[in-house]
Write a protein that holds these residues in place. Structure first.
Motif, PDB file in Angstrom:
ATOM      1  N   VAL A   9     -12.256   3.129  13.537  1.00 45.69           N
ATOM      2  CA  VAL A   9     -11.752   3.971  11.991  1.00 45.69           C
ATOM      3  C   VAL A   9     -12.514   3.542  10.618  1.00 45.69           C
ATOM      4  CG1 VAL A   9      -9.730   4.001  10.482  1.00 45.69           C
ATOM      5  CG2 VAL A   9      -9.281   3.733  12.894  1.00 45.69           C
ATOM      6  N   ASN A  10     -12.951   4.423  10.148  1.00 48.03           N
ATOM      7  CA  ASN A  10     -13.650   4.300   8.810  1.00 48.03           C
ATOM      8  C   ASN A  10     -12.576   4.315   7.775  1.00 48.03           C
ATOM      9  OD1 ASN A  10     -16.121   5.952  10.240  1.00 48.03           O
ATOM     10  ND2 ASN A  10     -16.458   3.981   9.489  1.00 48.03           N
ATOM     11  N   LEU A  11     -12.618   3.582   6.670  1.00 47.81           N
ATOM     12  CA  LEU A  11     -11.770   3.409   5.728  1.00 47.81           C
ATOM     13  C   LEU A  11     -12.231   3.909   4.293  1.00 47.81           C
ATOM     14  CD1 LEU A  11      -9.928   0.254   6.700  1.00 47.81           C
ATOM     15  CD2 LEU A  11      -9.208   2.500   7.175  1.00 47.81           C
ATOM     16  N   GLY A  12     -11.401   4.257   3.351  1.00 44.65           N
ATOM     17  CA  GLY A  12     -11.738   4.552   1.858  1.00 44.65           C
ATOM     18  C   GLY A  12     -11.287   3.291   1.252  1.00 44.65           C
ATOM     19  N   SER A  13     -10.996   3.332  -0.127  1.00 49.63           N
ATOM     20  CA  SER A  13     -10.492   2.364  -0.963  1.00 49.63           C
ATOM     21  C   SER A  13      -9.383   1.759  -0.663  1.00 49.63           C
ATOM     22  CB  SER A  13     -10.409   2.815  -2.335  1.00 49.63           C
ATOM     23  OG  SER A  13      -9.480   3.769  -2.762  1.00 49.63           O
ATOM     24  N   ARG A  14      -8.328   2.489   0.064  1.00 56.95           N
ATOM     25  CA  ARG A  14      -6.912   1.852  -0.064  1.00 56.95           C
ATOM     26  C   ARG A  14      -7.098   1.223   1.617  1.00 56.95           C
ATOM     27  NH1 ARG A  14      -2.729   4.809   0.834  1.00 56.95           N
ATOM     28  NH2 ARG A  14      -1.282   3.155  -0.285  1.00 56.95           N
ATOM     29  N   ASP A  74      -6.580  -1.992   2.760  1.00 54.03           N
ATOM     30  CA  ASP A  74      -5.708  -2.793   3.093  1.00 54.03           C
ATOM     31  C   ASP A  74      -4.399  -1.952   3.553  1.00 54.03           C
ATOM     32  OD1 ASP A  74      -7.049  -5.169   2.774  1.00 54.03           O
ATOM     33  OD2 ASP A  74      -6.318  -5.466   0.831  1.00 54.03           O
ATOM     34  N   ASN A  75      -3.956  -1.291   2.751  1.00 52.37           N
ATOM     35  CA  ASN A  75      -2.524  -0.503   3.041  1.00 52.37           C
ATOM     36  C   ASN A  75      -2.762   0.516   4.456  1.00 52.37           C
ATOM     37  OD1 ASN A  75      -1.341  -1.467   0.636  1.00 52.37           O
ATOM     38  ND2 ASN A  75      -2.138   0.521  -0.530  1.00 52.37           N
ATOM     39  N   ALA A  76      -3.917   1.053   4.559  1.00 58.72           N
ATOM     40  CA  ALA A  76      -4.080   1.751   5.732  1.00 58.72           C
ATOM     41  C   ALA A  76      -4.267   0.744   6.945  1.00 58.72           C
ATOM     42  CB  ALA A  76      -5.690   2.409   5.527  1.00 58.72           C
ATOM     43  N   VAL A  77      -4.711  -0.318   6.918  1.00 56.83           N
ATOM     44  CA  VAL A  77      -4.682  -1.311   8.006  1.00 56.83           C
ATOM     45  C   VAL A  77      -3.267  -1.619   8.450  1.00 56.83           C
ATOM     46  CG1 VAL A  77      -5.519  -3.605   8.848  1.00 56.83           C
ATOM     47  CG2 VAL A  77      -7.028  -2.002   7.638  1.00 56.83           C
ATOM     48  N   SER A  78      -2.553  -2.018   7.233  1.00 55.63           N
ATOM     49  CA  SER A  78      -1.099  -2.330   7.488  1.00 55.63           C
ATOM     50  C   SER A  78      -0.405  -1.117   8.282  1.00 55.63           C
ATOM     51  CB  SER A  78      -0.464  -2.729   6.272  1.00 55.63           C
ATOM     52  OG  SER A  78      -0.786  -3.888   5.532  1.00 55.63           O
ATOM     53  N   GLU A  79      -0.707   0.024   7.838  1.00 60.14           N
ATOM     54  CA  GLU A  79       0.048   1.212   8.310  1.00 60.14           C
ATOM     55  C   GLU A  79      -0.457   1.217   9.828  1.00 60.14           C
ATOM     56  OE1 GLU A  79       0.875   4.844   6.581  1.00 60.14           O
ATOM     57  OE2 GLU A  79       0.270   4.089   4.740  1.00 60.14           O
ATOM     58  N   GLY A 115      -4.002  10.843   9.888  1.00 60.94           N
ATOM     59  CA  GLY A 115      -3.354  11.175   8.704  1.00 60.94           C
ATOM     60  C   GLY A 115      -2.532   9.860   7.718  1.00 60.94           C
ATOM     61  N   ILE A 116      -3.218   8.757   7.947  1.00 61.65           N
ATOM     62  CA  ILE A 116      -2.911   7.533   7.215  1.00 61.65           C
ATOM     63  C   ILE A 116      -3.560   7.780   5.769  1.00 61.65           C
ATOM     64  CG2 ILE A 116      -3.012   5.252   6.877  1.00 61.65           C
ATOM     65  CD1 ILE A 116      -2.000   5.079   9.808  1.00 61.65           C
ATOM     66  N   ASP A 117      -3.360   7.703   4.632  1.00 69.22           N
ATOM     67  CA  ASP A 117      -3.765   7.597   3.523  1.00 69.22           C
ATOM     68  C   ASP A 117      -4.825   6.413   3.268  1.00 69.22           C
ATOM     69  OD1 ASP A 117      -4.687   8.121   0.964  1.00 69.22           O
ATOM     70  OD2 ASP A 117      -3.098   7.246  -0.093  1.00 69.22           O
ATOM     71  N   GLY A 118      -6.226   6.806   3.262  1.00 66.18           N
ATOM     72  CA  GLY A 118      -7.100   5.696   3.163  1.00 66.18           C
ATOM     73  C   GLY A 118      -8.084   5.770   4.282  1.00 66.18           C
ATOM     74  N   VAL A 119      -7.670   6.337   5.348  1.00 63.33           N
ATOM     75  CA  VAL A 119      -8.644   6.999   6.574  1.00 63.33           C
ATOM     76  C   VAL A 119      -9.597   8.013   6.305  1.00 63.33           C
ATOM     77  CG1 VAL A 119      -8.518   7.493   9.074  1.00 63.33           C
ATOM     78  CG2 VAL A 119      -6.783   5.766   8.367  1.00 63.33           C
ATOM     79  N   SER A 120     -10.863   7.539   6.392  1.00 61.44           N
ATOM     80  CA  SER A 120     -11.837   8.761   6.011  1.00 61.44           C
ATOM     81  C   SER A 120     -12.542   8.988   7.327  1.00 61.44           C
ATOM     82  CB  SER A 120     -12.732   8.124   5.058  1.00 61.44           C
ATOM     83  OG  SER A 120     -13.698   6.974   5.782  1.00 61.44           O
ATOM     84  N   GLY A 121     -12.114   8.566   8.331  1.00 59.92           N
ATOM     85  CA  GLY A 121     -12.866   9.219   9.865  1.00 59.92           C
ATOM     86  C   GLY A 121     -12.396   8.363  11.033  1.00 59.92           C
ATOM     87  N   LEU A 122     -12.436   8.845  11.987  1.00 58.01           N
ATOM     88  CA  LEU A 122     -11.813   8.346  13.292  1.00 58.01           C
ATOM     89  C   LEU A 122     -12.710   8.815  14.494  1.00 58.01           C
ATOM     90  CD1 LEU A 122      -8.194   7.741  14.376  1.00 58.01           C
ATOM     91  CD2 LEU A 122      -9.833   8.786  15.825  1.00 58.01           C
ATOM     92  N   GLU A 123     -13.108   7.767  15.257  1.00 60.51           N
ATOM     93  CA  GLU A 123     -13.517   8.279  16.630  1.00 60.51           C
ATOM     94  C   GLU A 123     -12.742   7.457  17.787  1.00 60.51           C
ATOM     95  OE1 GLU A 123     -17.924   7.730  17.070  1.00 60.51           O
ATOM     96  OE2 GLU A 123     -18.343   8.454  15.238  1.00 60.51           O
ATOM     97  N   SER A 124     -12.630   8.218  18.675  1.00 61.70           N
ATOM     98  CA  SER A 124     -11.957   7.331  19.967  1.00 61.70           C
ATOM     99  C   SER A 124     -12.761   7.747  21.241  1.00 61.70           C
ATOM    100  CB  SER A 124     -10.516   8.043  20.062  1.00 61.70           C
ATOM    101  OG  SER A 124     -10.557   9.527  20.333  1.00 61.70           O
ATOM    102  N   GLY A 156     -20.159  -3.068  11.042  1.00 60.77           N
ATOM    103  CA  GLY A 156     -20.981  -2.108  11.530  1.00 60.77           C
ATOM    104  C   GLY A 156     -20.567  -0.749  11.451  1.00 60.77           C
ATOM    105  N   ARG A 157     -20.588   0.146  12.452  1.00 67.28           N
ATOM    106  CA  ARG A 157     -20.467   1.397  12.139  1.00 67.28           C
ATOM    107  C   ARG A 157     -18.930   1.693  11.706  1.00 67.28           C
ATOM    108  NH1 ARG A 157     -20.494   0.931  17.647  1.00 67.28           N
ATOM    109  NH2 ARG A 157     -19.215   2.524  19.019  1.00 67.28           N
ATOM    110  N   TYR A 158     -17.953   0.915  12.092  1.00 64.64           N
ATOM    111  CA  TYR A 158     -16.558   1.195  11.724  1.00 64.64           C
ATOM    112  C   TYR A 158     -16.012  -0.135  11.059  1.00 64.64           C
ATOM    113  CZ  TYR A 158     -16.852   4.005  15.934  1.00 64.64           C
ATOM    114  OH  TYR A 158     -17.198   5.264  16.756  1.00 64.64           O
ATOM    115  N   ASP A 159     -15.030   0.119  10.245  1.00 70.53           N
ATOM    116  CA  ASP A 159     -14.395  -0.672   9.267  1.00 70.53           C
ATOM    117  C   ASP A 159     -13.309  -1.771  10.194  1.00 70.53           C
ATOM    118  OD1 ASP A 159     -15.861  -0.081   6.786  1.00 70.53           O
ATOM    119  OD2 ASP A 159     -14.826   1.545   6.915  1.00 70.53           O
ATOM    120  N   VAL A 160     -12.635  -0.733  11.120  1.00 75.47           N
ATOM    121  CA  VAL A 160     -11.812  -1.401  12.024  1.00 75.47           C
ATOM    122  C   VAL A 160     -11.782  -0.772  13.317  1.00 75.47           C
ATOM    123  CG1 VAL A 160      -9.119  -1.267  12.346  1.00 75.47           C
ATOM    124  CG2 VAL A 160      -9.970  -1.617   9.907  1.00 75.47           C
ATOM    125  N   ILE A 161     -11.520  -1.527  14.396  1.00 81.49           N
ATOM    126  CA  ILE A 161     -11.353  -0.968  15.585  1.00 81.49           C
ATOM    127  C   ILE A 161      -9.969  -1.361  16.013  1.00 81.49           C
ATOM    128  CG2 ILE A 161     -13.608  -0.904  16.285  1.00 81.49           C
ATOM    129  CD1 ILE A 161     -13.468  -3.318  17.953  1.00 81.49           C
TER     130      ILE A 161
END
Length: 300
Positions: free
Chosen positions: A220-225, A227-232, A272-281, A247-252
């Motif tokens: 997952v790549n994240l924007g400015s929010r 902490d909130n996105a990670v909690s969700e 669909g979570i606010d703050g998620v700017s990109g996702l690969e799976s 690395g290439r992702y902010d969260v795995i």
């Protein structure tokens, strides 16, 4: 019904591999007899094994990373090299642009650099992409806190850890017979090891379909929010592992479900979570190694 019960039991055993049948019965809201029957069936079939894992810092492992490997030609030589590497504790064949992912645990970042350089030199390895763990938010065999500074182990503690590494649900009576202690003394020691973060006991799942044994990795790549996105993301059902990375992702994350439809639905919820700017799976096709045990020196 059986698949749903198995899913709940696996999740409960991942949280606490030594939970009693009564505790599991309450956790999954099912009769104790049904719970004991299904747990034994999961263990006997090899779908689930319950093992203990010592805190990485107790083992001197302070640099942890997720590596994705693209392979040219047959994967077997690369897999064999990884399986033989002490640094690699988890290895899985996956779908997507990379063919293999592995988790590395080593003493230092210098050791991590050397392990990745050695991996790149393997015949058939086309490229390696590395994600260094910044912190682990959720993980069955990953500590959520630093090792307690005052933890001290003696030879009996080490024996208990080694026994539980092989069978995390070994009864206190059997542990007592191996150590010469009373069952109550063993119970106190094991509970202290777990409470002090020196030890975690959880379920390892054989990924072969049904009963929450389908798994998918998500970057997952994240924007400015962030902490909130990670909690969700952490609050979603089926999240087995979640870590912030460099690395290439902010969260795995690793997510598990009963079906591919459920995995797809979960990935859409994350998108669909606010703050998620990109996702690969990527789908986990087959796990070739999941082994976290290391020899343990007694601390004085």
């Amino acid at each position: 019904m059986t698949v749903d019960l198995d899913s709940k039991l696996i999740a409960a055993l991942q949280r606490n591999g030594r939970a009693t049948y009564r505790e599991l019965s309450v956790a999954v809201d099912a009769p104790r007899a049904a719970v004991s029957t299904r747990v034994q069936a999961l263990l006997d079939s090899g779908t689930v094994s319950v093992v203990a894992v010592a805190h990485p810092e107790l083992l001197g492992l302070k640099a942890l990373a997720h590596v994705s490997i693209a392979v040219s030609g047959p994967m077997t030589p690369v897999l064999d090299a990884l399986i033989g590497s002490e640094a690699a504790v988890y290895i899985s064949a996956v779908s997507g642009q990379y063919n293999v992912i592995a988790e590395l645990r080593v003493p230092s970042h210098d050791d991590l650099y050397r392990a990745i350089a050695e991996l790149r030199s393997q015949r058939g390895v086309r490229s390696v992409s590395t994600l260094v763990y910044v912190d682990v938010i959720k993980g069955i065999f990953m500590p959520e806190t630093a090792l307690q500074a005052d933890i001290r182990l003696d030879s009996t503690d080490v024996t208990l850890i080694e026994l539980l590494e092989r069978n995390g649900r070994m009864p206190f009576l059997a542990l007592a017979e191996h150590t010469g202690l009373s069952p109550s003394a063993v119970r106190n020691r094991v509970n202290h090891l777990i409470a002090s973060t020196a030890l975690r006991v959880g379920a390892v799942v054989k990924r072969r379909g049904g009963g929450r044994t389908l798994a998918m990795g998500i970057g997952v790549n994240l924007g400015s929010r962030d902490d909130n996105a990670v909690s969700e993301i952490e609050s979603l059902p089926g999240i087995e592992f979640l870590a912030r990375t460099l690395g290439r992702y902010d969260v795995i994350a690793t997510v598990a479900a009963n079906s591919s439809n459920d995995l797809h639905a979960l990935s859409e919820r994350i998108r669909g979570i606010d703050g998620v700017s990109g996702l690969e799976s990527w789908a986990h096709l087959e796990v070739f190694k999941e082994h976290y045990a290391r020899s343990l020196d007694v601390r004085g």
